[in-house]
Design a protein around this motif. Structure first.
Motif, PDB file in Angstrom:
ATOM      1  N   VAL A  24      50.556  45.369  29.907  1.00 52.41           N
ATOM      2  CA  VAL A  24      51.441  46.405  29.360  1.00 52.41           C
ATOM      3  C   VAL A  24      52.445  46.781  30.448  1.00 52.41           C
ATOM      4  N   ARG A  25      53.722  46.553  30.163  1.00 50.99           N
ATOM      5  CA  ARG A  25      54.780  46.901  31.121  1.00 50.99           C
ATOM      6  C   ARG A  25      55.410  48.223  30.697  1.00 50.99           C
ATOM      7  N   TYR A  26      55.625  49.089  31.676  1.00 51.44           N
ATOM      8  CA  TYR A  26      56.185  50.405  31.345  1.00 51.44           C
ATOM      9  C   TYR A  26      56.992  50.950  32.512  1.00 51.44           C
ATOM     10  N   ASP A  27      57.939  51.836  32.195  1.00 48.08           N
ATOM     11  CA  ASP A  27      58.521  52.687  33.229  1.00 48.08           C
ATOM     12  C   ASP A  27      58.775  54.015  32.532  1.00 48.08           C
ATOM     13  N   GLY A  28      58.829  55.080  33.274  1.00 43.08           N
ATOM     14  CA  GLY A  28      58.905  56.388  32.618  1.00 43.08           C
ATOM     15  C   GLY A  28      57.564  56.684  31.983  1.00 43.08           C
ATOM     16  N   THR A  29      57.547  56.749  30.646  1.00 43.95           N
ATOM     17  CA  THR A  29      56.303  57.074  29.942  1.00 43.95           C
ATOM     18  C   THR A  29      55.212  56.038  30.217  1.00 43.95           C
ATOM     19  N   SER A  30      54.009  56.530  30.499  1.00 44.50           N
ATOM     20  CA  SER A  30      52.875  55.617  30.711  1.00 44.50           C
ATOM     21  C   SER A  30      52.126  55.420  29.409  1.00 44.50           C
ATOM     22  N   PRO A  31      51.446  54.298  29.278  1.00 45.15           N
ATOM     23  CA  PRO A  31      50.503  54.198  28.154  1.00 45.15           C
ATOM     24  C   PRO A  31      49.354  55.177  28.392  1.00 45.15           C
ATOM     25  N   ASN A  32      48.633  55.508  27.356  1.00 42.19           N
ATOM     26  CA  ASN A  32      47.465  56.378  27.533  1.00 42.19           C
ATOM     27  C   ASN A  32      46.301  55.527  28.057  1.00 42.19           C
ATOM     28  N   PHE A  33      45.999  55.726  29.341  1.00 44.73           N
ATOM     29  CA  PHE A  33      44.976  54.879  29.969  1.00 44.73           C
ATOM     30  C   PHE A  33      43.620  55.031  29.272  1.00 44.73           C
ATOM     31  N   GLU A  34      43.408  56.189  28.636  1.00 42.31           N
ATOM     32  CA  GLU A  34      42.103  56.429  27.988  1.00 42.31           C
ATOM     33  C   GLU A  34      41.892  55.577  26.737  1.00 42.31           C
ATOM     34  N   ASP A  35      42.984  55.015  26.215  1.00 40.35           N
ATOM     35  CA  ASP A  35      42.833  54.135  25.046  1.00 40.35           C
ATOM     36  C   ASP A  35      42.158  52.812  25.421  1.00 40.35           C
ATOM     37  N   PHE A  36      42.142  52.509  26.723  1.00 42.42           N
ATOM     38  CA  PHE A  36      41.632  51.201  27.172  1.00 42.42           C
ATOM     39  C   PHE A  36      40.131  51.257  27.440  1.00 42.42           C
ATOM     40  N   ASP A  37      39.441  50.171  27.117  1.00 41.83           N
ATOM     41  CA  ASP A  37      38.018  50.063  27.460  1.00 41.83           C
ATOM     42  C   ASP A  37      37.862  49.827  28.953  1.00 41.83           C
ATOM     43  N   SER A  38      38.784  49.062  29.507  1.00 43.93           N
ATOM     44  CA  SER A  38      38.733  48.821  30.954  1.00 43.93           C
ATOM     45  C   SER A  38      40.140  48.459  31.430  1.00 43.93           C
ATOM     46  N   ILE A  39      40.414  48.805  32.682  1.00 38.54           N
ATOM     47  CA  ILE A  39      41.710  48.429  33.283  1.00 38.54           C
ATOM     48  C   ILE A  39      41.410  47.679  34.574  1.00 38.54           C
ATOM     49  N   GLU A  40      41.910  46.461  34.671  1.00 34.14           N
ATOM     50  CA  GLU A  40      41.557  45.663  35.850  1.00 34.14           C
ATOM     51  C   GLU A  40      42.662  45.644  36.897  1.00 34.14           C
ATOM     52  N   GLU A  41      43.899  45.999  36.511  1.00 36.30           N
ATOM     53  CA  GLU A  41      44.991  45.970  37.484  1.00 36.30           C
ATOM     54  C   GLU A  41      46.050  47.006  37.104  1.00 36.30           C
ATOM     55  N   LYS A  42      46.533  47.715  38.134  1.00 37.94           N
ATOM     56  CA  LYS A  42      47.699  48.603  37.913  1.00 37.94           C
ATOM     57  C   LYS A  42      48.707  48.273  38.994  1.00 37.94           C
ATOM     58  N   TYR A  43      49.948  48.104  38.596  1.00 39.69           N
ATOM     59  CA  TYR A  43      50.984  47.691  39.535  1.00 39.69           C
ATOM     60  C   TYR A  43      52.167  48.639  39.389  1.00 39.69           C
ATOM     61  N   TYR A  44      52.661  49.157  40.506  1.00 39.02           N
ATOM     62  CA  TYR A  44      53.827  50.047  40.472  1.00 39.02           C
ATOM     63  C   TYR A  44      54.898  49.484  41.380  1.00 39.02           C
ATOM     64  N   SER A  45      56.160  49.520  40.933  1.00 34.73           N
ATOM     65  CA  SER A  45      57.262  49.113  41.814  1.00 34.73           C
ATOM     66  C   SER A  45      58.539  49.773  41.309  1.00 34.73           C
ATOM     67  N   GLU A  46      59.587  49.677  42.096  1.00 36.39           N
ATOM     68  CA  GLU A  46      60.856  50.273  41.666  1.00 36.39           C
ATOM     69  C   GLU A  46      61.402  49.577  40.424  1.00 36.39           C
ATOM     70  N   LYS A  47      61.082  48.291  40.306  1.00 36.13           N
ATOM     71  CA  LYS A  47      61.605  47.519  39.158  1.00 36.13           C
ATOM     72  C   LYS A  47      60.840  47.773  37.869  1.00 36.13           C
ATOM     73  N   GLY A  48      59.609  48.248  38.000  1.00 39.31           N
ATOM     74  CA  GLY A  48      58.811  48.488  36.800  1.00 39.31           C
ATOM     75  C   GLY A  48      57.329  48.500  37.132  1.00 39.31           C
ATOM     76  N   ASN A  49      56.546  48.951  36.176  1.00 39.51           N
ATOM     77  CA  ASN A  49      55.094  49.050  36.376  1.00 39.51           C
ATOM     78  C   ASN A  49      54.402  48.225  35.298  1.00 39.51           C
ATOM     79  N   PHE A  50      53.217  47.780  35.617  1.00 34.15           N
ATOM     80  CA  PHE A  50      52.412  47.181  34.543  1.00 34.15           C
ATOM     81  C   PHE A  50      50.929  47.417  34.796  1.00 34.15           C
ATOM     82  N   LEU A  51      50.192  47.289  33.741  1.00 32.54           N
ATOM     83  CA  LEU A  51      48.740  47.279  33.879  1.00 32.54           C
ATOM     84  C   LEU A  51      48.210  46.076  33.128  1.00 32.54           C
ATOM     85  N   VAL A  52      47.023  45.642  33.507  1.00 24.58           N
ATOM     86  CA  VAL A  52      46.298  44.628  32.741  1.00 24.58           C
ATOM     87  C   VAL A  52      44.964  45.252  32.379  1.00 24.58           C
TER      88      VAL A  52
END
Ligand code: HSE
Length: 391
Positions: free
Chosen positions: A338-366
Motif C-alpha cells: 500500500v503506497r500512501y502520502d498524506g493520509t495513512s491507511p488504517n493500520f488496524e485493518d491489517f492482520d499483520s504488517i511486515e514492512e513500513k517505509y517512509y521517504s520524501e518521495k512517498g511511503n509504503f507498507l507491506v
C-alpha cells in the motif's frame, strides 16, 4: 450443415471484425441478412441495403435464425436478446456486462425457449475459455482460474512499465485501436474484467454471482513510485482477475498485482490476455491470445456461429451439479503493498504488517489484510493511496 441467416446488432469494432472474418472464412455456412445500427447517416464500408435502424426488421424477421448482438449498451442489449430468444431465435453475444448482470434470467430464457445462447467473445476475446470450461474441465478437479482478462489495461500497463509514454497517451492509444470500452473507466477501474470473472466463475464452478459482490480495484492510480518499486524488485504489474476454490468457499477478486518478471503472466503483453487454470492432475495450464480488437473478437463470435451450425448449446452441467454448494468468501488474507502520502491507511485493518517505509518521495507498507476489511476501508478511496497485491 445448416445455412444460418444472421441478423447483426451493431457495426462498430467487433461487428466489422466479424464481417471481415466471415468474408475470409470458407468453412462457415451463414449469411448476413440485416445489420441494425443507431445512425443510418454514418458512412459505412458495406452496401446501404444491409443496414436498418429498425430492430423489428431483425427481431420479427422469420428469415433470420440467429441474432448476433454486438452493441455497447447493456440494457438495450438485454432487451434485444430477450426478444430474440422469446421469438425462438438463437443468440450470440459479446456483451460481458449484460451477461454478468443478467445471468440467471438469460439461463431461464434459453431453457424456456429451447434456443442456444453463446457468448465466447465476452471473455478474453479470442481465447476459447468458456467452451473449454464447459466441455473439458471437471469442476471437482479445477481449483483455480486466474489471469489477465482485459486487453486495454494490459496494453496500458505494458507501455507504462516500458517508461516511454504517459498514462493519458497510452489510454488514448488503446481507445484509438478499438481496445477500450466507450467508457474506459470500465477498463481502467477493473470493472470490465470483473464482469468476465463473474461469467467464468459460473462456467468454472457453477457459482452465480452479482458483479457488485466481487471486489475490483483498477490501475488508474498507479504512479512512478509504484513502477519504481516493481522495477527494483524484478517485478512487473498486471491487472489480475482471480478465483480460487477453498473447500466449499470461492475466493474471487480483480486487483493489480506484482508479477515476477519471467513468469508466464509477465510475458503476456499489450492487448494479449492469458488464463492460467490449476487442476488436481493436469496441474497448471495456460490459455493465451488476443483479448481485444476487431478480428480477434470477431473470430470468437464466428466460432459461436459455427457451433450453432452444429446445434451446440452450453449444458451448464456445473450449475445443476453444484446447486448451492459454493459460496463466495471474503474472509481470506491478501498480501498487499500500500503506497500512501498524506493520509495513512488504517493500520488496524491489517492482520499483520511486515514492512513500513517512509521517504520524501512517498511511503509504503507491506502487510496482510482480509479482503472484507480492504473492501470496507475508506482509506482505499483516497486519491493519494494505491494498492497492489504482492504474492
Ligand atoms: N475493453 C475490453 C478489453 C474489450 O480491453 O479487454 C474486450 O472485452
Amino acid at each position: 450443415m445448416k445455412n444460418l441467416k444472421l441478423g447483426i446488432f451493431g457495426f462498430g469494432c467487433v461487428g466489422q471484425g466479424l464481417y471481415h472474418v466471415l468474408q475470409q472464412s470458407n468453412s462457415i455456412n451463414s449469411e448476413i441478412v440485416k445489420i441494425c445500427i443507431k445512425d443510418l447517416n454514418k458512412s459505412r464500408s458495406l452496401d446501404a441495403s444491409y443496414f436498418t435502424d429498425n430492430k423489428d426488421e431483425l427481431l420479427q424477421n422469420d428469415n433470420i435464425d440467429v441474432i448476433v448482438e454486438l452493441i455497447d449498451d447493456a440494457e438495450a442489449a438485454f432487451e434485444i436478446v430477450t426478444t430474440a430468444m422469446n421469438n425462438g431465435k438463437s443468440v450470440v453475444s459479446a456483451n460481458k456486462k449484460m451477461i454478468a448482470e443478467h445471468l440467471e434470467e438469460l439461463l431461464e430464457l434459453q431453457e424456456k425457449n429451447k434456443v442456444s445462447f453463446l457468448y465466447e467473445a465476452s471473455c478474453c476475446a479470442s481465447i476459447p475459455i468458456i467452451r473449454n470450461l464447459e466441455e473439458y474441465y471437471d469442476n471437482d478437479l479445477l481449483s483455480s482460474l486466474e489471469g489477465i482478462f482485459n486487453g486495454s489495461t494490459n496494453f496500458i500497463l505494458s507501455k507504462l512499465l516500458d517508461g516511454v509514454q504517459t498514462y493519458d497517451e497510452v489510454l488514448k492509444e488503446a481507445q484509438d485501436l478499438g481496445f477500450a470500452e466507450s467508457d474506459p473507466t470500465l477498463d481502467v477501474e477493473g470493472i470490465d474484467p470483473k464482469y468476465k470473472l463473474c461469467i467464468l466463475l459460473f462456467h468454472a464452478f457453477g457459482l452465480v454471482t452479482k458483479p457488485e459482490e466481487v471486489f475490483n480495484y483498477g490501475i488508474s492510480k498507479i504512479n512512478e513510485f509504484d513502477i519504481d518499486y516493481a522495477k527494483k524488485r524484478g517485478l512487473t504489474i498486471k491487472l489480475i482477475s482471480k478465483c480460487r476454490r477453498n473447500s466449499d468457499k470461492i475466493e474471487a477478486y480483480c486487483l493489480p498485482t506484482f508479477i515476477p518478471i519471467g513468469s508466464v503472466l509477465s510475458q503476456t503483453s499489450n492487448e494479449y490476455n492469458a488464463v492460467v487454470l490449476e487442476s488436481a492432475f493436469s496441474e497448471s495450464q495456460l490459455l493465451y491470445g488476443k483479448g481485444a480488437g476487431d478480428k480477434p473478437t470477431g473470430s470468437a463470435v464466428l466460432s459461436d456461429i459455427s457451433a450453432l451450425n452444429h446445434n451446440y448449446r452450453y449444458e451448464y452441467k456445473k450449475k445443476s451439479k453444484n446447486q448451492g454448494k459454493f459460496k463466495l468468501c471474503e474472509d481470506f488474507d491478501l498480501r498487499l503493498y500500500v503506497r500512501y502520502d498524506g493520509t495513512s491507511p488504517n493500520f488496524e485493518d491489517f492482520d499483520s504488517i511486515e514492512e513500513k517505509y517512509y521517504s520524501e518521495k512517498g511511503n509504503f507498507l507491506v502487510g496482510c489484510i482480509k479482503l472484507k476489511n480492504l473492501k470496507n476501508s475508506n482509506w482505499l478511496k483516497e486519491a493519494s493511496i494505491n494498492t497492489i497485491v504482492l504474492n
